[in-house]
Design a protein around this motif. Structure first.
Motif, PDB file in Angstrom:
ATOM      1  N   MET A   1      38.372  34.556  58.593  1.00 26.53           N
ATOM      2  CA  MET A   1      39.127  35.804  58.463  1.00 26.53           C
ATOM      3  C   MET A   1      39.463  36.052  56.992  1.00 26.53           C
ATOM      4  O   MET A   1      39.793  35.134  56.264  1.00 26.53           O
ATOM      5  CB  MET A   1      40.430  35.713  59.270  1.00 26.53           C
ATOM      6  N   ARG A   2      39.444  37.297  56.604  1.00 24.61           N
ATOM      7  CA  ARG A   2      39.760  37.649  55.227  1.00 24.61           C
ATOM      8  C   ARG A   2      40.976  38.563  55.192  1.00 24.61           C
ATOM      9  O   ARG A   2      41.300  39.258  56.160  1.00 24.61           O
ATOM     10  CB  ARG A   2      38.587  38.401  54.585  1.00 24.61           C
ATOM     11  N   GLU A   3      41.647  38.592  54.074  1.00 23.94           N
ATOM     12  CA  GLU A   3      42.771  39.496  53.914  1.00 23.94           C
ATOM     13  C   GLU A   3      42.295  40.947  53.979  1.00 23.94           C
ATOM     14  O   GLU A   3      41.223  41.294  53.489  1.00 23.94           O
ATOM     15  CB  GLU A   3      43.439  39.262  52.543  1.00 23.94           C
ATOM     16  N   ARG A   4      43.097  41.826  54.562  1.00 21.91           N
ATOM     17  CA  ARG A   4      42.760  43.240  54.572  1.00 21.91           C
ATOM     18  C   ARG A   4      42.916  43.824  53.161  1.00 21.91           C
ATOM     19  O   ARG A   4      43.839  43.469  52.446  1.00 21.91           O
ATOM     20  CB  ARG A   4      43.694  43.990  55.529  1.00 21.91           C
ATOM     21  N   PRO A   5      42.009  44.717  52.758  1.00 22.23           N
ATOM     22  CA  PRO A   5      42.108  45.291  51.413  1.00 22.23           C
ATOM     23  C   PRO A   5      43.318  46.196  51.289  1.00 22.23           C
ATOM     24  O   PRO A   5      43.626  46.963  52.192  1.00 22.23           O
ATOM     25  CB  PRO A   5      40.807  46.087  51.280  1.00 22.23           C
ATOM     26  N   VAL A   6      44.023  46.074  50.170  1.00 23.27           N
ATOM     27  CA  VAL A   6      45.188  46.930  49.938  1.00 23.27           C
ATOM     28  C   VAL A   6      44.980  47.807  48.712  1.00 23.27           C
ATOM     29  O   VAL A   6      45.781  48.678  48.436  1.00 23.27           O
ATOM     30  CB  VAL A   6      46.468  46.084  49.760  1.00 23.27           C
ATOM     31  N   HIS A   7      43.907  47.556  47.960  1.00 23.38           N
ATOM     32  CA  HIS A   7      43.609  48.386  46.800  1.00 23.38           C
ATOM     33  C   HIS A   7      42.139  48.202  46.456  1.00 23.38           C
ATOM     34  O   HIS A   7      41.460  47.344  47.005  1.00 23.38           O
ATOM     35  CB  HIS A   7      44.492  48.011  45.605  1.00 23.38           C
ATOM     36  N   HIS A   8      41.663  49.039  45.566  1.00 24.22           N
ATOM     37  CA  HIS A   8      40.267  48.950  45.161  1.00 24.22           C
ATOM     38  C   HIS A   8      40.004  47.608  44.482  1.00 24.22           C
ATOM     39  O   HIS A   8      40.767  47.158  43.645  1.00 24.22           O
ATOM     40  CB  HIS A   8      39.929  50.084  44.188  1.00 24.22           C
ATOM     41  N   ARG A   9      38.912  46.976  44.856  1.00 22.13           N
ATOM     42  CA  ARG A   9      38.552  45.686  44.287  1.00 22.13           C
ATOM     43  C   ARG A   9      37.304  45.816  43.425  1.00 22.13           C
ATOM     44  O   ARG A   9      36.435  46.637  43.712  1.00 22.13           O
ATOM     45  CB  ARG A   9      38.307  44.657  45.400  1.00 22.13           C
ATOM     46  N   PRO A  10      37.176  45.039  42.375  1.00 25.93           N
ATOM     47  CA  PRO A  10      36.012  45.125  41.499  1.00 25.93           C
ATOM     48  C   PRO A  10      34.737  44.744  42.238  1.00 25.93           C
ATOM     49  O   PRO A  10      34.743  43.901  43.120  1.00 25.93           O
ATOM     50  CB  PRO A  10      36.332  44.113  40.389  1.00 25.93           C
ATOM     51  N   ARG A  11      33.628  45.363  41.846  1.00 27.97           N
ATOM     52  CA  ARG A  11      32.373  45.108  42.518  1.00 27.97           C
ATOM     53  C   ARG A  11      31.502  44.091  41.789  1.00 27.97           C
ATOM     54  O   ARG A  11      30.655  43.466  42.401  1.00 27.97           O
ATOM     55  CB  ARG A  11      31.596  46.426  42.652  1.00 27.97           C
ATOM     56  N   ARG A  12      31.674  43.943  40.500  1.00 29.31           N
ATOM     57  CA  ARG A  12      30.872  42.974  39.765  1.00 29.31           C
ATOM     58  C   ARG A  12      31.389  41.579  40.031  1.00 29.31           C
ATOM     59  O   ARG A  12      32.593  41.330  40.013  1.00 29.31           O
ATOM     60  CB  ARG A  12      30.902  43.260  38.259  1.00 29.31           C
ATOM     61  N   ARG A  13      30.471  40.640  40.252  1.00 32.83           N
ATOM     62  CA  ARG A  13      30.876  39.280  40.606  1.00 32.83           C
ATOM     63  C   ARG A  13      31.759  38.664  39.529  1.00 32.83           C
ATOM     64  O   ARG A  13      32.734  37.989  39.814  1.00 32.83           O
ATOM     65  CB  ARG A  13      29.643  38.399  40.815  1.00 32.83           C
ATOM     66  N   SER A  14      31.406  38.879  38.256  1.00 27.99           N
ATOM     67  CA  SER A  14      32.153  38.260  37.170  1.00 27.99           C
ATOM     68  C   SER A  14      33.600  38.722  37.128  1.00 27.99           C
ATOM     69  O   SER A  14      34.487  38.001  36.678  1.00 27.99           O
ATOM     70  CB  SER A  14      31.482  38.550  35.831  1.00 27.99           C
ATOM     71  N   LEU A 122      41.376  21.951  35.141  1.00 26.96           N
ATOM     72  CA  LEU A 122      40.741  23.182  35.595  1.00 26.96           C
ATOM     73  C   LEU A 122      41.424  23.776  36.825  1.00 26.96           C
ATOM     74  O   LEU A 122      41.466  25.002  36.980  1.00 26.96           O
ATOM     75  CB  LEU A 122      39.267  22.934  35.916  1.00 26.96           C
ATOM     76  N   GLU A 123      41.937  22.933  37.684  1.00 26.50           N
ATOM     77  CA  GLU A 123      42.519  23.431  38.933  1.00 26.50           C
ATOM     78  C   GLU A 123      43.633  24.448  38.707  1.00 26.50           C
ATOM     79  O   GLU A 123      43.649  25.500  39.370  1.00 26.50           O
ATOM     80  CB  GLU A 123      43.025  22.252  39.769  1.00 26.50           C
ATOM     81  N   PRO A 124      44.571  24.207  37.785  1.00 26.52           N
ATOM     82  CA  PRO A 124      45.624  25.215  37.558  1.00 26.52           C
ATOM     83  C   PRO A 124      45.088  26.543  37.023  1.00 26.52           C
ATOM     84  O   PRO A 124      45.733  27.579  37.193  1.00 26.52           O
ATOM     85  CB  PRO A 124      46.534  24.535  36.521  1.00 26.52           C
ATOM     86  N   ILE A 125      43.920  26.529  36.396  1.00 28.76           N
ATOM     87  CA  ILE A 125      43.333  27.752  35.850  1.00 28.76           C
ATOM     88  C   ILE A 125      42.749  28.616  36.959  1.00 28.76           C
ATOM     89  O   ILE A 125      42.906  29.842  36.967  1.00 28.76           O
ATOM     90  CB  ILE A 125      42.239  27.405  34.814  1.00 28.76           C
ATOM     91  N   PHE A 126      42.072  27.969  37.919  1.00 32.53           N
ATOM     92  CA  PHE A 126      41.359  28.720  38.951  1.00 32.53           C
ATOM     93  C   PHE A 126      42.145  28.914  40.240  1.00 32.53           C
ATOM     94  O   PHE A 126      41.865  29.857  40.991  1.00 32.53           O
ATOM     95  CB  PHE A 126      40.029  28.037  39.265  1.00 32.53           C
ATOM     96  N   GLU A 127      43.111  28.083  40.509  1.00 35.63           N
ATOM     97  CA  GLU A 127      43.858  28.191  41.761  1.00 35.63           C
ATOM     98  C   GLU A 127      44.473  29.579  41.961  1.00 35.63           C
ATOM     99  O   GLU A 127      44.403  30.131  43.073  1.00 35.63           O
ATOM    100  CB  GLU A 127      44.950  27.106  41.814  1.00 35.63           C
ATOM    101  N   PRO A 128      45.078  30.201  40.943  1.00 45.71           N
ATOM    102  CA  PRO A 128      45.671  31.536  41.149  1.00 45.71           C
ATOM    103  C   PRO A 128      44.652  32.627  41.469  1.00 45.71           C
ATOM    104  O   PRO A 128      45.029  33.701  41.939  1.00 45.71           O
ATOM    105  CB  PRO A 128      46.361  31.822  39.799  1.00 45.71           C
ATOM    106  N   VAL A 129      43.358  32.368  41.224  1.00 40.54           N
ATOM    107  CA  VAL A 129      42.329  33.380  41.436  1.00 40.54           C
ATOM    108  C   VAL A 129      41.925  33.475  42.904  1.00 40.54           C
ATOM    109  O   VAL A 129      41.529  34.535  43.383  1.00 40.54           O
ATOM    110  CB  VAL A 129      41.082  33.056  40.580  1.00 40.54           C
ATOM    111  N   TYR A 130      42.038  32.379  43.625  1.00 43.41           N
ATOM    112  CA  TYR A 130      41.573  32.341  45.003  1.00 43.41           C
ATOM    113  C   TYR A 130      42.391  33.269  45.892  1.00 43.41           C
ATOM    114  O   TYR A 130      43.583  33.476  45.674  1.00 43.41           O
ATOM    115  CB  TYR A 130      41.650  30.924  45.569  1.00 43.41           C
ATOM    116  N   GLY A 131      41.743  33.797  46.916  1.00 45.20           N
ATOM    117  CA  GLY A 131      42.411  34.707  47.836  1.00 45.20           C
ATOM    118  C   GLY A 131      43.397  33.987  48.743  1.00 45.20           C
ATOM    119  O   GLY A 131      43.295  32.780  48.987  1.00 45.20           O
ATOM    120  N   ALA A 132      44.342  34.748  49.275  1.00 42.92           N
ATOM    121  CA  ALA A 132      45.358  34.179  50.158  1.00 42.92           C
ATOM    122  C   ALA A 132      44.761  33.704  51.473  1.00 42.92           C
ATOM    123  O   ALA A 132      45.393  32.939  52.203  1.00 42.92           O
ATOM    124  CB  ALA A 132      46.443  35.218  50.430  1.00 42.92           C
ATOM    125  N   ALA A 133      43.546  34.145  51.789  1.00 42.97           N
ATOM    126  CA  ALA A 133      42.911  33.746  53.039  1.00 42.97           C
ATOM    127  C   ALA A 133      41.911  32.613  52.839  1.00 42.97           C
ATOM    128  O   ALA A 133      41.134  32.303  53.723  1.00 42.97           O
ATOM    129  CB  ALA A 133      42.216  34.939  53.682  1.00 42.97           C
TER     130      ALA A 133
END
Length: 242
Positions: A1-14, A122-133
């Protein structure tokens, strides 16, 4: 399951790993080879137990020369002379699939401590990027948390549950794409070079060394982090399509 979108999200992978163009971390390697960080990495590695790698060294053997090993580790990372050894391939049966096996790549104890030292930074750098789901391989998250998320989605009106599996993910993932995403947050060339070395260190199968031009060893300390980094854009796209 993924979080429902609440705003426009970027399309480029980077853009998923650096959506606002935040400043990247340019100097990390000196923090990795700090003695305090290496000591913490060893303690974490010791707690995990596990078998040794291709050199035959065990946790007990490493600990018997702990000070010398940590000092050598500190100097090699500081001088840039550290070279990871190939991982030891070990096959284990897949549960519920007779005749099917999963291949684990077991690093040496020495390399495992180095990987943990990198993970600590590295973990503290990337952890905030991950989705809530996202719940896989993350601190403080479990299968029970994932189930609670599913129930919240069902109570909110969702009716579809998709069960999917990525075939041979650890064995076939594109290393260049993974590194391109890591570079969205990390600019320290020494750390990036070290990660590439580890990915291409090879593995030993039945006494023969095999090159690793793709994939990442399942069983390595850094594998979960690197996997989540690569999966984050795809999980985000899934949210946009709900």
């Amino acid at each position: 399951m993924r979080e429902r979108p609440v705003h426009h999200r970027p399309r480029r992978r980077s853009h998923w790993l650096n959506p606002t163009g935040e400043r990247k971390d340019h100097s990390l390697v000196d923090k990795v080879y700090k003695r305090k960080n290496l000591e913490l990495a060893w303690k974490k590695g010791k707690q995990g137990q596990g078998a040794g790698g291709v050199d035959g060294e065990t946790l007990a053997m490493f600990e018997a020369s702990l000070e010398a090993n940590l000092e050598r580790m500190h100097q090699e990372r500081k001088d840039g002379t550290y070279t990871p050894q190939p991982v030891r391939a070990h096959r284990i049966p897949k549960a519920g699939q007779p005749g099917a096996y999963r291949t684990l790549g077991i690093p040496t104890i020495y390399d495992r401590v180095v990987q943990q030292a990198i993970l600590n930074r590295l973990e503290p750098i990337f952890e905030p990027v991950y989705g809530a789901a996202s719940f896989g391989y993350r601190k403080g998250r479990s299968t029970w948390d994932a189930l609670r998320k599913v129930w919240r989605e069902l109570n909110a009106g969702s009716r579809w549950v998709v069960d999917a599996d990525l075939r041979d993910f650890f064995g076939s993932v594109d290393q260049d794409k993974r590194m391109a995403l890591v570079q969205q947050r990390v600019s320290d060339g020494r750390i990036l070079g070290l990660l590439k070395q580890m990915l291409k260190a090879g593995c030993v199968v039945e006494g023969k060394r095999v090159a690793t031009t793709h994939g990442t060893p399942q069983g390595g300390v850094l594998s979960p982090l690197l996997s989540n980094i690569l999966l984050t854009p795809w999980l985000g796209w899934g949210a946009c399509k709900l």
